[in-house]
Design a protein around this motif. Structure first.
Motif, PDB file in Angstrom:
ATOM      1  N   SER A  46      31.365  38.667  36.364  1.00 37.54           N
ATOM      2  CA  SER A  46      32.806  39.201  36.240  1.00 37.54           C
ATOM      3  C   SER A  46      33.633  38.308  35.481  1.00 37.54           C
ATOM      4  O   SER A  46      33.607  37.129  35.584  1.00 37.54           O
ATOM      5  CB  SER A  46      33.598  39.766  37.598  1.00 37.54           C
ATOM      6  N   ARG A  47      34.785  38.817  35.122  1.00 36.06           N
ATOM      7  CA  ARG A  47      35.739  37.946  34.110  1.00 36.06           C
ATOM      8  C   ARG A  47      36.776  37.569  35.092  1.00 36.06           C
ATOM      9  O   ARG A  47      37.313  37.971  36.201  1.00 36.06           O
ATOM     10  CB  ARG A  47      36.702  38.847  33.093  1.00 36.06           C
ATOM     11  N   CYS A  48      36.920  36.134  35.251  1.00 38.80           N
ATOM     12  CA  CYS A  48      37.548  35.355  36.180  1.00 38.80           C
ATOM     13  C   CYS A  48      39.093  35.556  35.816  1.00 38.80           C
ATOM     14  O   CYS A  48      39.724  35.375  34.775  1.00 38.80           O
ATOM     15  CB  CYS A  48      37.294  33.938  36.145  1.00 38.80           C
ATOM     16  N   PRO A  49      40.055  35.961  36.914  1.00 33.09           N
ATOM     17  CA  PRO A  49      41.303  36.205  36.637  1.00 33.09           C
ATOM     18  C   PRO A  49      42.219  35.004  36.285  1.00 33.09           C
ATOM     19  O   PRO A  49      43.190  35.075  35.710  1.00 33.09           O
ATOM     20  CB  PRO A  49      41.899  36.950  38.055  1.00 33.09           C
ATOM     21  N   ALA A  50      41.590  33.993  36.791  1.00 34.55           N
ATOM     22  CA  ALA A  50      42.289  32.480  36.508  1.00 34.55           C
ATOM     23  C   ALA A  50      42.052  32.116  35.362  1.00 34.55           C
ATOM     24  O   ALA A  50      42.982  31.423  34.669  1.00 34.55           O
ATOM     25  CB  ALA A  50      41.760  31.462  37.546  1.00 34.55           C
ATOM     26  N   CYS A  51      41.014  31.847  34.762  1.00 31.59           N
ATOM     27  CA  CYS A  51      40.773  31.267  33.511  1.00 31.59           C
ATOM     28  C   CYS A  51      40.129  31.966  32.323  1.00 31.59           C
ATOM     29  O   CYS A  51      39.772  31.538  31.368  1.00 31.59           O
ATOM     30  CB  CYS A  51      39.550  30.078  33.633  1.00 31.59           C
ATOM     31  N   ASP A  52      39.944  33.503  32.767  1.00 33.91           N
ATOM     32  CA  ASP A  52      39.745  34.412  31.663  1.00 33.91           C
ATOM     33  C   ASP A  52      38.404  34.181  31.055  1.00 33.91           C
ATOM     34  O   ASP A  52      38.325  34.931  29.744  1.00 33.91           O
ATOM     35  CB  ASP A  52      41.098  34.545  30.787  1.00 33.91           C
ATOM     36  N   HIS A  53      37.374  33.686  31.708  1.00 33.77           N
ATOM     37  CA  HIS A  53      36.112  33.765  31.052  1.00 33.77           C
ATOM     38  C   HIS A  53      35.058  34.661  32.121  1.00 33.77           C
ATOM     39  O   HIS A  53      35.549  34.799  33.324  1.00 33.77           O
ATOM     40  CB  HIS A  53      35.391  32.363  31.128  1.00 33.77           C
ATOM     41  N   ASP A  54      34.167  34.941  31.499  1.00 28.17           N
ATOM     42  CA  ASP A  54      33.187  35.762  32.175  1.00 28.17           C
ATOM     43  C   ASP A  54      32.420  34.872  32.996  1.00 28.17           C
ATOM     44  O   ASP A  54      30.961  34.776  32.754  1.00 28.17           O
ATOM     45  CB  ASP A  54      32.311  36.662  31.349  1.00 28.17           C
ATOM     46  N   THR A  55      32.830  34.188  33.976  1.00 27.43           N
ATOM     47  CA  THR A  55      32.114  33.064  34.683  1.00 27.43           C
ATOM     48  C   THR A  55      32.415  33.194  36.098  1.00 27.43           C
ATOM     49  O   THR A  55      31.939  32.233  36.803  1.00 27.43           O
ATOM     50  CB  THR A  55      32.372  31.683  34.075  1.00 27.43           C
ATOM     51  N   TYR A  56      32.682  34.346  36.610  1.00 31.20           N
ATOM     52  CA  TYR A  56      32.803  34.445  38.157  1.00 31.20           C
ATOM     53  C   TYR A  56      31.345  34.925  38.623  1.00 31.20           C
ATOM     54  O   TYR A  56      31.275  35.937  38.240  1.00 31.20           O
ATOM     55  CB  TYR A  56      34.134  35.314  38.470  1.00 31.20           C
ATOM     56  N   MET A  57      31.011  34.233  39.494  1.00 34.88           N
ATOM     57  CA  MET A  57      29.685  34.332  39.998  1.00 34.88           C
ATOM     58  C   MET A  57      29.675  35.181  41.247  1.00 34.88           C
ATOM     59  O   MET A  57      30.410  34.957  42.266  1.00 34.88           O
ATOM     60  CB  MET A  57      29.000  33.251  40.049  1.00 34.88           C
ATOM     61  N   LEU A  58      29.353  36.428  41.080  1.00 40.64           N
ATOM     62  CA  LEU A  58      29.641  37.255  42.246  1.00 40.64           C
ATOM     63  C   LEU A  58      29.108  37.110  43.638  1.00 40.64           C
ATOM     64  O   LEU A  58      29.482  37.003  44.750  1.00 40.64           O
ATOM     65  CB  LEU A  58      29.009  38.956  41.785  1.00 40.64           C
ATOM     66  N   ASP A  59      27.670  36.443  43.617  1.00 40.92           N
ATOM     67  CA  ASP A  59      26.866  36.099  44.753  1.00 40.92           C
ATOM     68  C   ASP A  59      27.599  34.805  45.349  1.00 40.92           C
ATOM     69  O   ASP A  59      27.338  34.596  46.707  1.00 40.92           O
ATOM     70  CB  ASP A  59      25.427  35.888  44.423  1.00 40.92           C
ATOM     71  N   CYS A  78      43.736  48.656  55.462  1.00 42.02           N
ATOM     72  CA  CYS A  78      42.462  49.653  55.933  1.00 42.02           C
ATOM     73  C   CYS A  78      41.492  48.910  56.231  1.00 42.02           C
ATOM     74  O   CYS A  78      40.485  49.121  56.859  1.00 42.02           O
ATOM     75  CB  CYS A  78      42.078  50.824  54.833  1.00 42.02           C
ATOM     76  N   GLY A  79      41.482  47.402  56.037  1.00 41.39           N
ATOM     77  CA  GLY A  79      40.362  46.430  56.199  1.00 41.39           C
ATOM     78  C   GLY A  79      39.240  46.567  55.469  1.00 41.39           C
ATOM     79  O   GLY A  79      38.168  45.799  55.590  1.00 41.39           O
ATOM     80  N   THR A  80      39.352  47.319  54.416  1.00 37.82           N
ATOM     81  CA  THR A  80      37.938  47.210  53.271  1.00 37.82           C
ATOM     82  C   THR A  80      37.784  45.930  52.519  1.00 37.82           C
ATOM     83  O   THR A  80      39.031  45.362  52.374  1.00 37.82           O
ATOM     84  CB  THR A  80      38.191  48.619  52.479  1.00 37.82           C
ATOM     85  N   ASN A  81      36.719  45.731  52.172  1.00 35.19           N
ATOM     86  CA  ASN A  81      36.468  44.526  51.338  1.00 35.19           C
ATOM     87  C   ASN A  81      37.131  44.685  50.039  1.00 35.19           C
ATOM     88  O   ASN A  81      36.999  45.735  49.386  1.00 35.19           O
ATOM     89  CB  ASN A  81      34.959  44.129  51.134  1.00 35.19           C
ATOM     90  N   LEU A  82      37.777  43.514  49.494  1.00 33.38           N
ATOM     91  CA  LEU A  82      38.546  43.641  48.359  1.00 33.38           C
ATOM     92  C   LEU A  82      37.541  43.041  47.084  1.00 33.38           C
ATOM     93  O   LEU A  82      37.052  42.125  47.394  1.00 33.38           O
ATOM     94  CB  LEU A  82      39.782  42.939  48.357  1.00 33.38           C
ATOM     95  N   SER A  83      37.749  43.675  46.218  1.00 31.11           N
ATOM     96  CA  SER A  83      36.921  43.151  44.795  1.00 31.11           C
ATOM     97  C   SER A  83      37.866  42.173  44.185  1.00 31.11           C
ATOM     98  O   SER A  83      38.980  42.062  44.536  1.00 31.11           O
ATOM     99  CB  SER A  83      36.569  44.343  44.035  1.00 31.11           C
ATOM    100  N   LEU A  84      37.206  41.677  43.225  1.00 31.00           N
ATOM    101  CA  LEU A  84      37.913  40.756  42.157  1.00 31.00           C
ATOM    102  C   LEU A  84      38.988  41.447  41.631  1.00 31.00           C
ATOM    103  O   LEU A  84      40.150  40.811  41.457  1.00 31.00           O
ATOM    104  CB  LEU A  84      36.933  40.171  41.208  1.00 31.00           C
ATOM    105  N   ASP A  85      39.047  42.761  41.056  1.00 31.55           N
ATOM    106  CA  ASP A  85      40.039  43.467  40.317  1.00 31.55           C
ATOM    107  C   ASP A  85      41.115  43.651  41.277  1.00 31.55           C
ATOM    108  O   ASP A  85      42.119  44.036  40.741  1.00 31.55           O
ATOM    109  CB  ASP A  85      39.224  44.745  39.677  1.00 31.55           C
ATOM    110  N   GLY A 137      46.793  41.549  48.384  1.00 38.07           N
ATOM    111  CA  GLY A 137      46.041  41.866  49.998  1.00 38.07           C
ATOM    112  C   GLY A 137      45.847  43.584  50.127  1.00 38.07           C
ATOM    113  O   GLY A 137      45.430  43.904  51.224  1.00 38.07           O
ATOM    114  N   LEU A 138      46.075  44.156  49.361  1.00 36.64           N
ATOM    115  CA  LEU A 138      45.688  45.714  49.322  1.00 36.64           C
ATOM    116  C   LEU A 138      44.696  46.087  48.475  1.00 36.64           C
ATOM    117  O   LEU A 138      44.352  45.375  47.348  1.00 36.64           O
ATOM    118  CB  LEU A 138      46.866  46.392  49.035  1.00 36.64           C
ATOM    119  N   CYS A 139      43.768  47.065  48.998  1.00 38.64           N
ATOM    120  CA  CYS A 139      42.830  47.690  47.910  1.00 38.64           C
ATOM    121  C   CYS A 139      43.512  48.615  46.998  1.00 38.64           C
ATOM    122  O   CYS A 139      44.850  48.878  47.257  1.00 38.64           O
ATOM    123  CB  CYS A 139      41.730  48.451  48.805  1.00 38.64           C
ATOM    124  N   SER A 140      42.850  49.248  46.060  1.00 39.69           N
ATOM    125  CA  SER A 140      43.241  49.960  44.874  1.00 39.69           C
ATOM    126  C   SER A 140      43.816  51.165  45.610  1.00 39.69           C
ATOM    127  O   SER A 140      44.932  51.659  45.242  1.00 39.69           O
ATOM    128  CB  SER A 140      42.258  50.157  43.986  1.00 39.69           C
TER     129      SER A 140
END
Length: 319
Positions: free
Chosen positions: A259-272, A291-298, A304-307
């Motif tokens: 995924s695209r890293c929000p910090a450096c703006d490269h597609d180098t965020y490794m999900l696993d 609600c306690g659901t897992n938060l995604s990168l986006d 601290g909130l989900c979409s």
């Protein structure tokens, strides 16, 4: 027999183009050598085709028909022949084993030279010839039951041997230098053999650095001498390594491994791995505070909130 003759002549011409040391003939060398290998593959399919239609296995379209005795047989249709993927599929169905990884690397290198590296292709052409040597040798021996030096001719065969031997020594030295790096994660460890020179696209990459891999890890191309940092190539390196998983995610609708890293703006965020290969960014918020659901990168931008909860919160604030 014409397929085999064309295959041998293509390989011979490709090697001759390379040995001239004329840059304008390097692209011709690449095309001829790769075309020759594909023709060798088609020759095998031709030999395996049944007597009633010796071209059926090399035809792109195959249809059922009846022979003179009323038996159902399959015959080739049209003039189009099998492409690379179809050759690999038919080989797989027929139990013919080839080095698919090496061939895919070779084919990709050919495409890159044709489209991106035509002005700096001398060293990459040497790599193509070295890699093609193994494919040509093994296939002629194992699947055509022929002797390479007899088919290719002594001069062509000796040129292939000499190039491959020199390449093998340099490749081993480069591999050992990269193995001394602590790649920190399994994803990077699986991907470092995909590093390519940004100038000539050679895979002969070495380093003098030791310890943990970082964005500033020094790398150098053993073919053309280009020097660069790991950050310059890691994005393409990860994409090439995870291409199969990325394609599956796009086709089946799953989550992509990069995924695209929000910090450096490269597609180098490794999900696993849960971090960026360049800047080491990690998720600041793991679960939604409401609600306690897992938060995604986006969803990191919602503090601290989900979409969904962010949307509900904005609605409440507007009331």
């Amino acid at each position: 027999m014409s397929l085999l003759i064309n295959a041998i002549e293509s390989i011979q011409v490709g090697v001759e183009d390379y040995l001239t040391n004329e840059k304008k003939r390097y692209l011709s060398a690449v095309r001829n050598i790769c075309a020759g290998i594909l023709l060798l593959y088609k020759e095998k399919l031709y030999r395996l085709s049944p007597p009633h239609d010796k071209e059926v296995l090399i035809k792109k379209d195959i249809k059922p028909s009846y022979d003179t005795e009323g038996n159902v047989v399959f015959v080739g249709k049209g003039k189009k022949t099998v492409d690379v993927q179809e050759i690999k599929e038919r080989f797989s169905n027929l139990g013919i084993k080839i080095d698919s990884k090496n061939f895919d690397d070779l084919n990709q290198l050919r495409n890159d030279i044709e489209h991106y590296y035509t002005d700096k292709s001398a060293d990459a052409v040497r790599e193509i010839i070295a890699k093609s040597f193994i494919l040509i040798r093994d296939f002629i021996y194992e699947h055509l039951d022929e002797q390479p030096h007899q088919l290719l001719g002594e001069e062509c065969w000796k040129s292939l041997l000499k190039t491959a031997e020199v390449y093998a020594v340099e490749e081993e030295a480069c591999r050992k230098s990269l193995e001394q790096i602590d790649w920190k994660s399994q994803t990077l460890r699986n991907a470092y053999d995909k590093i390519r020179c940004p100038a000539c696209h050679s895979s002969l990459i070495k380093t003098d650095d030791e310890g943990e891999c970082s964005a500033s890890t020094f790398l150098a191309c053993s073919s053309c001498g280009e020097e660069f940092d790991f950050r310059d190539v890691v994005e393409q390196c990860l994409f090439d390594s995870l291409a199969g998983q990325i394609y599956t995610a796009m086709k089946d609708g799953g989550e992509a491994p990069l995924s695209r890293c929000p910090a450096c703006d490269h597609d180098t965020y490794m999900l696993d791995e849960g971090h960026c290969a360049i800047c080491e960014f990690e998720l600041e918020y793991l679960d939604c505070n409401m609600c306690g659901t897992n938060l995604s990168l986006d969803e990191q931008c919602f503090n601290g909130l989900c979409s969904y909860c962010q949307h509900k919160w904005e609605q409440m604030m507007d009331e």
